[in-house]
Design an enzyme around this catalytic site. Structure first.
Site, PDB file in Angstrom:
ATOM      1  N   TYR A   1     -12.722   3.712  -1.677  1.00  3.83           N
ATOM      2  CA  TYR A   1     -14.274   3.758  -1.095  1.00  3.83           C
ATOM      3  C   TYR A   1     -13.983   4.512  -0.898  1.00  3.83           C
ATOM      4  O   TYR A   1     -13.384   5.838  -1.009  1.00  3.83           O
ATOM      5  CB  TYR A   1     -14.175   3.101   0.394  1.00  3.83           C
ATOM      6  CG  TYR A   1     -13.290   3.910   1.573  1.00  3.83           C
ATOM      7  CD1 TYR A   1     -13.058   4.756   2.369  1.00  3.83           C
ATOM      8  CD2 TYR A   1     -12.277   3.004   1.812  1.00  3.83           C
ATOM      9  CE1 TYR A   1     -12.769   5.861   2.941  1.00  3.83           C
ATOM     10  CE2 TYR A   1     -10.893   3.734   2.694  1.00  3.83           C
ATOM     11  CZ  TYR A   1     -11.566   5.314   3.499  1.00  3.83           C
ATOM     12  OH  TYR A   1     -10.279   5.867   3.866  1.00  3.83           O
TER      13      TYR A   1
ATOM     14  N   HIS B   1      -5.966   1.434   0.573  1.00  6.36           N
ATOM     15  CA  HIS B   1      -4.871   1.526   1.700  1.00  6.36           C
ATOM     16  C   HIS B   1      -5.122   0.982   2.756  1.00  6.36           C
ATOM     17  O   HIS B   1      -6.568   0.375   3.244  1.00  6.36           O
ATOM     18  CB  HIS B   1      -4.743   3.036   1.550  1.00  6.36           C
ATOM     19  CG  HIS B   1      -6.289   3.591   2.283  1.00  6.36           C
ATOM     20  ND1 HIS B   1      -6.907   4.375   1.550  1.00  6.36           N
ATOM     21  CD2 HIS B   1      -6.193   4.272   3.926  1.00  6.36           C
ATOM     22  CE1 HIS B   1      -8.123   4.844   2.715  1.00  6.36           C
ATOM     23  NE2 HIS B   1      -7.682   4.853   3.828  1.00  6.36           N
TER      24      HIS B   1
ATOM     25  N   HIS C   1      -4.423   1.727   6.929  1.00  6.99           N
ATOM     26  CA  HIS C   1      -3.810   2.353   8.005  1.00  6.99           C
ATOM     27  C   HIS C   1      -2.123   1.810   8.911  1.00  6.99           C
ATOM     28  O   HIS C   1      -2.686   1.080   9.411  1.00  6.99           O
ATOM     29  CB  HIS C   1      -4.592   3.016   9.095  1.00  6.99           C
ATOM     30  CG  HIS C   1      -5.401   3.835   7.619  1.00  6.99           C
ATOM     31  ND1 HIS C   1      -6.006   5.645   7.759  1.00  6.99           N
ATOM     32  CD2 HIS C   1      -6.769   3.955   7.208  1.00  6.99           C
ATOM     33  CE1 HIS C   1      -6.322   6.125   6.579  1.00  6.99           C
ATOM     34  NE2 HIS C   1      -7.264   4.882   6.690  1.00  6.99           N
TER      35      HIS C   1
ATOM     36  N   TYR D   1     -15.785   1.185   7.311  1.00  2.00           N
ATOM     37  CA  TYR D   1     -15.157   1.000   8.659  1.00  2.00           C
ATOM     38  C   TYR D   1     -15.856  -0.063   9.464  1.00  2.00           C
ATOM     39  O   TYR D   1     -16.883   0.721   9.552  1.00  2.00           O
ATOM     40  CB  TYR D   1     -14.076   1.857   9.134  1.00  2.00           C
ATOM     41  CG  TYR D   1     -13.168   2.381   8.268  1.00  2.00           C
ATOM     42  CD1 TYR D   1     -11.918   1.850   8.557  1.00  2.00           C
ATOM     43  CD2 TYR D   1     -13.116   3.117   7.437  1.00  2.00           C
ATOM     44  CE1 TYR D   1     -10.804   1.943   7.934  1.00  2.00           C
ATOM     45  CE2 TYR D   1     -11.804   3.541   6.084  1.00  2.00           C
ATOM     46  CZ  TYR D   1     -10.686   3.200   7.316  1.00  2.00           C
ATOM     47  OH  TYR D   1      -9.426   3.188   5.820  1.00  2.00           O
TER      48      TYR D   1
ATOM     49  N   ARG E   1     -11.431   7.619  -1.864  1.00  2.00           N
ATOM     50  CA  ARG E   1      -9.938   7.436  -1.456  1.00  2.00           C
ATOM     51  C   ARG E   1      -9.488   6.007  -2.545  1.00  2.00           C
ATOM     52  O   ARG E   1     -10.047   4.639  -2.196  1.00  2.00           O
ATOM     53  CB  ARG E   1     -10.144   6.942   0.094  1.00  2.00           C
ATOM     54  CG  ARG E   1     -10.285   8.382   0.599  1.00  2.00           C
ATOM     55  CD  ARG E   1      -9.556   8.717   1.846  1.00  2.00           C
ATOM     56  NE  ARG E   1      -7.812   8.438   1.924  1.00  2.00           N
ATOM     57  CZ  ARG E   1      -7.391   8.519   2.520  1.00  2.00           C
ATOM     58  NH1 ARG E   1      -6.414   7.849   3.402  1.00  2.00           N
ATOM     59  NH2 ARG E   1      -6.200   8.761   1.812  1.00  2.00           N
TER      60      ARG E   1
HETATM   61 FE   LIG Z   1      -9.022   5.057   5.074  1.00  2.00          FE
END
Ligand SMILES: [Fe+2]
Length: 335
Positions: A201, A225, A227, A167, A222
């Site tokens: 990730y 995806h 969000h 991120y 994870r």
């Molecule tokens: Fe996430």
């Protein structure tokens, strides 16, 4: 406050059998019914945990050191306690209890530690990722109520990682928000944008939560995806995500966020849809693009509150507890 004037119940004879009732009695002056109840149950379960496991002093100390390390690694942009809650399944449980969804609506999932309030408000069709190494993705969504009526002017927050699985806030040299945006749904409930195809990730695992995962032989990944968060007065706030069906981690998400209804297929982008949404330049590279379509359904605040109250009272009645709802949350019914 004059501590000599504080009235407390007398407590005596501390031992493993009486410490719980003594501690609860000492906290019983709490004037707030809900926090009094929550604290009472916390002490009860914490003490029962120690009694049931026959917790040793060394283990107690290890626990204190672990929580200390979790706190010490937290910064403005790193929230290790949310990660800990996530990997222990608590985040998903609390969301499910506090935001119950009727069958016809979109399920919620974990917020995760990477939502920020920095996202720029963008217009439909904006590319939200600056990452040129990502696979281009067109996202076309609708937001409706449980009767199938489009909801306009919903504030939608969207966030995803870059193609390396990070991120924007995880890059020390970041230059403004990237891979995230806020946008409003149109009159037809539609919102659409360009992004990059999400990748799987690992959650940050160089700290105490990572050590915990290694210790219990779990991976930190994870599945890929994206969000989404939806906010409009009158509707229950929805925090959710959609997950890539073919991701290798789809059945072993480190933070337990995947639900069947949130699993999606990233499809090849067809020429007709591309012609409506991509520039001529972008259409030249059509085969590189994927398409994500998803219809989100929001529940009214009233419906969510009614369902939450009914679920709470039924769950607690099943445990043999007589409760009432006070300010939207259950407390003992002692009247
Ligand atoms: Fe996430």
């Amino acid at each position: 406050m004059d501590f000599s004037q504080v009235k407390l119940p007398p407590i005596m004879d501390m031992n493993a059998d009486t410490i719980t009732e003594n501690t609860i009695a000492m906290n019983s002056g709490n004037p707030d019914l809900r926090s009094k109840y929550v604290l009472e149950r916390l002490v009860h379960h914490l003490h029962d945990f120690a009694r049931e496991t026959r917790l040793s002093t060394a283990e107690w100390s290890q626990g204190i050191q672990f929580l200390t390390a979790v706190g010490q690694i937290c910064t403005d942009v790193r929230q290790e306690f949310i990660l800990l809650s996530d990997v222990l399944g608590l985040s998903l449980l609390v969301d499910a209890i506090d935001h119950p969804k009727p069958a016809a609506s979109t399920e919620g999932t974990v917020l995760g530690p990477f939502h920020t309030h920095e996202a720029e408000l963008v217009t439909p069709g904006t590319q939200i990722s600056k990452d040129e190494n990502g696979e281009p993705l067109l996202v076309i969504c609708t937001v409706k109520d449980t009767n199938g009526r489009p909801i306009d002017d919903v504030m939608v927050d969207i966030w995803e990682t870059d193609s390396g699985g990070f991120y924007d806030v995880q890059h020390a040299d970041k230059d403004g928000p990237d891979g995230r945006c806020a946008m409003r749904s149109g009159e037809d409930g539609v919102f659409w944008f360009k992004a990059i195809k999400p990748v799987s990730y690992p959650i940050p695992h160089d700290g105490p939560v990572g050590k915990f995962l290694m210790g219990v032989h779990r991976h930190p990944y994870r599945p890929a995806h994206m969000h989404f968060m939806f906010d409009k007065p009158g509707f229950d706030k929805l925090t959710t995500a959609v997950y890539d069906r073919i991701d290798p981690y789809i059945t072993s998400d480190a933070v337990f966020g995947v639900k069947d209804s949130l699993v999606v297929d990233f499809l090849p982008l067809d020429a007709a849809t591309a012609a409506q949404h991509l520039t001529e330049e972008e259409q030249k590279n059509l085969s590189a693009w994927s398409l994500l379509k998803y219809d989100f359904v929001l529940v009214s605040e009233k419906e969510a509150a009614g369902l939450r109250d009914a679920n709470s009272l039924a769950a607690l009645e099943a445990l043999g507890k007589r409760m009432k709802v006070y300010n939207g949350l259950p407390v003992p019914d002692v009247d």
